[in-house]
Write a protein that holds these residues in place. Structure first.
Motif, PDB file in Angstrom:
ATOM      1  N   LYS A  65       0.650  -1.344   0.010  1.00  0.00           N
ATOM      2  CA  LYS A  65      -0.250  -0.061  -0.003  1.00  0.00           C
ATOM      3  C   LYS A  65       0.730   1.208   0.005  1.00  0.00           C
ATOM      4  CE  LYS A  65      -4.013  -1.859   0.075  1.00  0.00           C
ATOM      5  NZ  LYS A  65      -5.054  -1.803  -1.131  1.00  0.00           N
ATOM      6  N   GLY A  66       2.023   1.276   0.640  1.00  0.00           N
ATOM      7  CA  GLY A  66       2.743   2.484   0.884  1.00  0.00           C
ATOM      8  C   GLY A  66       3.796   2.738  -0.392  1.00  0.00           C
ATOM      9  N   LEU A  67       4.015   1.728  -1.130  1.00  0.00           N
ATOM     10  CA  LEU A  67       5.243   1.938  -1.948  1.00  0.00           C
ATOM     11  C   LEU A  67       4.534   2.024  -3.370  1.00  0.00           C
ATOM     12  CD1 LEU A  67       8.244  -0.139  -0.741  1.00  0.00           C
ATOM     13  CD2 LEU A  67       7.874   1.985  -0.622  1.00  0.00           C
ATOM     14  N   ALA A  68       3.427   1.235  -3.815  1.00  0.00           N
ATOM     15  CA  ALA A  68       2.982   1.119  -5.126  1.00  0.00           C
ATOM     16  C   ALA A  68       2.864   2.510  -5.447  1.00  0.00           C
ATOM     17  CB  ALA A  68       1.631   0.468  -5.086  1.00  0.00           C
ATOM     18  N   ASN A  74       2.007   8.458  -1.777  1.00  0.00           N
ATOM     19  CA  ASN A  74       2.489   9.530  -1.082  1.00  0.00           C
ATOM     20  C   ASN A  74       3.988   9.759  -2.072  1.00  0.00           C
ATOM     21  OD1 ASN A  74       1.251   9.782   1.255  1.00  0.00           O
ATOM     22  ND2 ASN A  74       2.349   7.939   2.261  1.00  0.00           N
ATOM     23  N   SER A  75       4.349   8.918  -2.767  1.00  0.00           N
ATOM     24  CA  SER A  75       5.631   8.830  -3.728  1.00  0.00           C
ATOM     25  C   SER A  75       5.168   9.703  -4.993  1.00  0.00           C
ATOM     26  CB  SER A  75       6.304   7.651  -3.875  1.00  0.00           C
ATOM     27  OG  SER A  75       5.272   6.656  -4.539  1.00  0.00           O
ATOM     28  N   PHE A  76       3.882   9.589  -5.216  1.00  0.00           N
ATOM     29  CA  PHE A  76       3.574  10.414  -6.469  1.00  0.00           C
ATOM     30  C   PHE A  76       4.099  11.630  -6.693  1.00  0.00           C
ATOM     31  CE2 PHE A  76       0.654  12.796  -9.347  1.00  0.00           C
ATOM     32  CZ  PHE A  76       0.743  11.853 -10.537  1.00  0.00           C
ATOM     33  N   HIS A  81       9.916   7.849 -24.556  1.00  0.00           N
ATOM     34  CA  HIS A  81       8.528   7.458 -23.753  1.00  0.00           C
ATOM     35  C   HIS A  81       8.497   6.427 -22.890  1.00  0.00           C
ATOM     36  CE1 HIS A  81       4.372   5.895 -23.481  1.00  0.00           C
ATOM     37  NE2 HIS A  81       3.857   6.873 -23.638  1.00  0.00           N
ATOM     38  N   PHE A  82       8.268   6.571 -21.611  1.00  0.00           N
ATOM     39  CA  PHE A  82       8.734   5.288 -20.874  1.00  0.00           C
ATOM     40  C   PHE A  82       7.342   4.373 -20.337  1.00  0.00           C
ATOM     41  CE2 PHE A  82      11.991   8.374 -20.310  1.00  0.00           C
ATOM     42  CZ  PHE A  82      13.147   7.326 -20.135  1.00  0.00           C
ATOM     43  N   ASN A  83       7.109   3.363 -20.085  1.00  0.00           N
ATOM     44  CA  ASN A  83       6.243   2.444 -19.726  1.00  0.00           C
ATOM     45  C   ASN A  83       6.868   1.673 -18.595  1.00  0.00           C
ATOM     46  OD1 ASN A  83       4.360  -0.256 -20.409  1.00  0.00           O
ATOM     47  ND2 ASN A  83       3.205   1.558 -19.787  1.00  0.00           N
ATOM     48  N   MET A  84       6.478   1.918 -17.319  1.00  0.00           N
ATOM     49  CA  MET A  84       6.849   1.354 -16.139  1.00  0.00           C
ATOM     50  C   MET A  84       5.818   0.632 -15.167  1.00  0.00           C
ATOM     51  SD  MET A  84       8.871   3.239 -13.170  1.00  0.00           S
ATOM     52  CE  MET A  84       7.054   3.972 -12.459  1.00  0.00           C
ATOM     53  N   GLU A  85       6.303  -0.538 -14.567  1.00  0.00           N
ATOM     54  CA  GLU A  85       5.389  -0.863 -13.695  1.00  0.00           C
ATOM     55  C   GLU A  85       5.148  -0.107 -12.509  1.00  0.00           C
ATOM     56  OE1 GLU A  85       3.863  -3.877 -13.732  1.00  0.00           O
ATOM     57  OE2 GLU A  85       4.736  -4.996 -15.126  1.00  0.00           O
ATOM     58  N   THR A  86       3.921  -0.220 -11.856  1.00  0.00           N
ATOM     59  CA  THR A  86       3.678   0.681 -10.709  1.00  0.00           C
ATOM     60  C   THR A  86       3.700  -0.132  -9.461  1.00  0.00           C
ATOM     61  OG1 THR A  86       1.381   0.219 -10.793  1.00  0.00           O
ATOM     62  CG2 THR A  86       2.012   1.928 -12.017  1.00  0.00           C
ATOM     63  N   GLU A 121      14.967  13.909   7.078  1.00  0.00           N
ATOM     64  CA  GLU A 121      13.713  13.701   7.396  1.00  0.00           C
ATOM     65  C   GLU A 121      13.250  12.259   6.702  1.00  0.00           C
ATOM     66  OE1 GLU A 121       9.255  15.776   6.876  1.00  0.00           O
ATOM     67  OE2 GLU A 121      11.103  16.786   6.325  1.00  0.00           O
ATOM     68  N   MET A 122      13.502  12.083   5.574  1.00  0.00           N
ATOM     69  CA  MET A 122      13.134  10.873   4.747  1.00  0.00           C
ATOM     70  C   MET A 122      13.638   9.722   5.586  1.00  0.00           C
ATOM     71  SD  MET A 122      13.681  12.037   0.880  1.00  0.00           S
ATOM     72  CE  MET A 122      12.838  13.257   0.074  1.00  0.00           C
ATOM     73  N   ALA A 123      14.867   9.992   6.013  1.00  0.00           N
ATOM     74  CA  ALA A 123      15.570   8.682   6.558  1.00  0.00           C
ATOM     75  C   ALA A 123      14.804   8.347   7.974  1.00  0.00           C
ATOM     76  CB  ALA A 123      17.001   9.092   6.733  1.00  0.00           C
ATOM     77  N   SER A 124      14.460   9.445   8.553  1.00  0.00           N
ATOM     78  CA  SER A 124      13.590   9.218   9.971  1.00  0.00           C
ATOM     79  C   SER A 124      12.366   8.328   9.795  1.00  0.00           C
ATOM     80  CB  SER A 124      13.289  10.543  10.605  1.00  0.00           C
ATOM     81  OG  SER A 124      12.693  10.269  11.854  1.00  0.00           O
ATOM     82  N   ASN A 125      11.730   8.822   8.562  1.00  0.00           N
ATOM     83  CA  ASN A 125      10.310   8.243   8.177  1.00  0.00           C
ATOM     84  C   ASN A 125      10.552   6.795   7.786  1.00  0.00           C
ATOM     85  OD1 ASN A 125       8.929  10.429   8.672  1.00  0.00           O
ATOM     86  ND2 ASN A 125       9.008  11.076   6.646  1.00  0.00           N
TER      87      ASN A 125
END
Length: 571
Positions: free
Chosen positions: A39-42, A48-50, A219-224, A482-486
């Motif tokens: 749920k968090g990385l996809a 959150n990563s988008f 043009h890129f096509n990547m797995e989500t 901050e990212m490392a803390s999370n």
């Protein structure tokens, strides 16, 4: 039912629930954690990563450092080795943005274009964009290389055109990088170009027309990772195809990460990244474990599997169905190459220097190919150099690590002024193994131009066969504190779940034990008193007892008759 019985029953049920929940957390925590990662990385439009992935404007700036080699003795070519002075770094703030983002939920992929913008940072730079540089004339060298197999008349015509030119040119840093400079050969080529895949450049610059362009990278096509987090970030298509036109099967397949996401569960096996700049995948080998902001990461670097010219790789026949059918896998295995493999040892010679690479693959295995031959496009190079001539419209450009780091010593010895070292000149990626999140990326590559002699083009009659270093660049990115803390909080979840499960189990067992003891104690208090118990209480002088008087005579007398019998205490 008494009140204390209701409480005991409730505590018992609560204890059983805690035990069940605690054991579930201990046993099923890998599943729970995998679900959290899913749920968090996809990648999705709401993840959150988008925002970070689609536009890096709000992140700490990426610093793109460019170094240019100044050729100090161009007039002495053939008499002395080329001497090169490194200028720079010329620093630029880089911003990456994604355009035309389209999610394809039917196959769990996302398509996009990538735009890169560079802004000059004078404060961090060592020099000005107006610095003058002696540079090999790349346009002339490319023209001579492009027509080296053409008819004599074409080559003689080029020789006449170049008769008034020198081997080098003097331009500003700005002209060599982004602004570009005009050239008569480019003007003629622009009128003659008929291939739609070849852009009709009117100027030359190493990054000319790239600043702010969304089409240059393709043009890129990547797995989500939406359906399977293990596929996160894998590039499926580039320029709408799953193969490239620059190499033969099976080396033309699109494979590896797009470069910004990596699947979780990293091991110490090699990782693969597809480079649009080089039109091919790059293979990174595990080097060791490092630490970044207290987080352990696996460091992967480019080594002999990418830079070597005798590295073998197995391509099973059953993969051929994924490749284009212009040629077959079997056709490629029997094709002639400019360098042959004999036995398990391949020897390559360059300017009198030989290098050996021995591997464990059998010579009789038809599925094993030489990766150096795979990407050399008919012009195999010494180790440490990557031939991207076809990827750059026929220009004799060869990529290496900066200062020919990890390259054949003969390549380095052909020039003067280079000082390779592993700390500054490696191309490395550090990934957190559990999540696959990049902790640090240090991308460093050098562009070189192959300078070789020509019997017809007079300008290049007696030049030595060398790979001339032109420019190298470095882009370093890393997670913030901050990212490392999370990330540390995320990585602590499995341990937190395990400890919570153990605590819940212990508390639940304690509650069940307490209910059992209370139940047993309650039963003992409800046992009725017998004569023996009463007698025992009387005999004990320390305890308060009640005296019971009993009639020891018979019970057969009339109850209405008054009796003068005395009552005796029961002993």
């Amino acid at each position: 039912m008494r009140p204390w019985t209701n409480k005991s029953l409730g505590l018992g049920i609560l204890g059983l629930f805690l035990v069940a929940l605690g054991i579930s957390l201990c046993v099923l925590r890998p599943i729970f954690f995998h679900h959290i990662l899913q749920k968090g990385l996809a990648l999705s439009s709401t993840s959150n990563s988008f925002k970070i992935w689609s536009d890096t404007s709000d992140l700490p700036p990426l610093i793109f450092k460019v170094y240019i080699f100044n050729w100090t003795n161009p007039e002495q070519l053939g008499i002395e080795k080329p001497h090169l002075d490194q200028l720079g770094p010329y620093c630029f703030r880089e911003v990456r943005q994604k355009d035309n983002i389209t999610f394809h939920h039917e196959n769990k992929t996302v398509s996009y274009l990538q735009r890169r913008l560079w802004y000059f940072d004078a404060k961090q730079s060592n020099g000005s964009l107006n610095d003058i540089v002696n540079h090999l004339d790349v346009v002339a060298a490319s023209a001579a290389h492009k027509i080296r197999y053409w008819d004599y008349d074409w080559q003689k015509t080029l020789s006449v055109i170049l008769s008034t030119r020198k081997l080098y040119t003097r331009k500003t840093v700005d002209e060599l990088l982004f602004t570009g400079y005009s050239d008569g050969i480019l003007t003629m080529g622009k009128m003659m170009v008929t291939d739609p895949d070849i852009p009709a450049f009117d100027r030359f610059g190493w990054f000319y027309m790239r600043n702010g362009s969304a089409e240059f990278d393709g043009h890129f096509n990547m797995e989500t990772g939406e359906g399977d987090i293990g596929q996160l970030g894998i590039l499926r298509k580039w320029n709408y195809k799953d193969t490239t036109k620059y190499h033969k099967n099976p080396c033309n397949v699109i494979e590896g990460s797009a470069g910004e996401f990596w699947p979780p569960g990293r091991t110490k096996d090699d990782i693969t990244l597809f480079s649009a700049d080089l039109c091919r995948p790059l293979f990174y080998e595990y080097e060791g474990t490092t630490s970044h902001f207290g987080i352990e990461g696996y460091r992967y670097t480019i080594g002999k599997k990418t830079l070597g010219n005798a590295t073998r790789r197995r391509f099973p026949h059953d993969q051929a169905k994924f490749f284009e059918q212009t040629t077959t896998t079997e056709d490629f295995f029997v094709a002639e190459h400019s360098a042959e493999m004999t036995g398990s040892t391949t020897e390559n010679t360059y300017n009198g220097h030989s290098s050996e690479n021995t591997d464990v693959y059998s010579d009789n295995d038809p599925d094993v190919i030489n990766m150096g031959n795979c990407y050399c496009n008919g012009e195999c190079t010494p180790s440490g150099l990557l031939n991207i001539t076809l990827c750059r419209y026929g220009a004799p450009v060869f990529i290496s690590l900066p200062h020919f780091h990890k390259a054949d010593p003969a390549v380095l010895n052909a020039v003067e002024g280079l000082r390779p070292n592993d700390k500054e000149h490696s191309f490395s990626i550090t990934l957190e193994p559990t999540t696959g999140i990049p902790l640090e990326v240090s991308a460093a590559l050098q562009a070189n131009v192959h300078l070789h002699s020509s019997e017809i083009v007079g300008l290049y009659n007696n030049v030595p066969n060398i790979y001339m270093p032109m420019i190298w660049f470095k882009l370093k990115a890393q997670v913030t504190e901050e990212m490392a803390s999370n990330l540390r909080i995320l990585l602590a979840l499995p341990i937190v779940m395990l400890c919570s499960g153990i605590i819940m189990t212990i508390v639940g067992l304690c509650l069940i034990g307490a209910v059992a003891l209370l139940s047993l104690f309650g039963k003992k208090r409800r046992i009725p008193q017998t004569d023996a118990t009463t007698e025992k209480m009387v005999d004990n002088p320390e305890k308060k007892t009640e005296m019971v008087f009993m009639d020891k005579m018979g019970n057969n007398e009339d109850d209405n008759v008054k009796s003068d019998r005395r009552l005796y205490a029961k002993p």
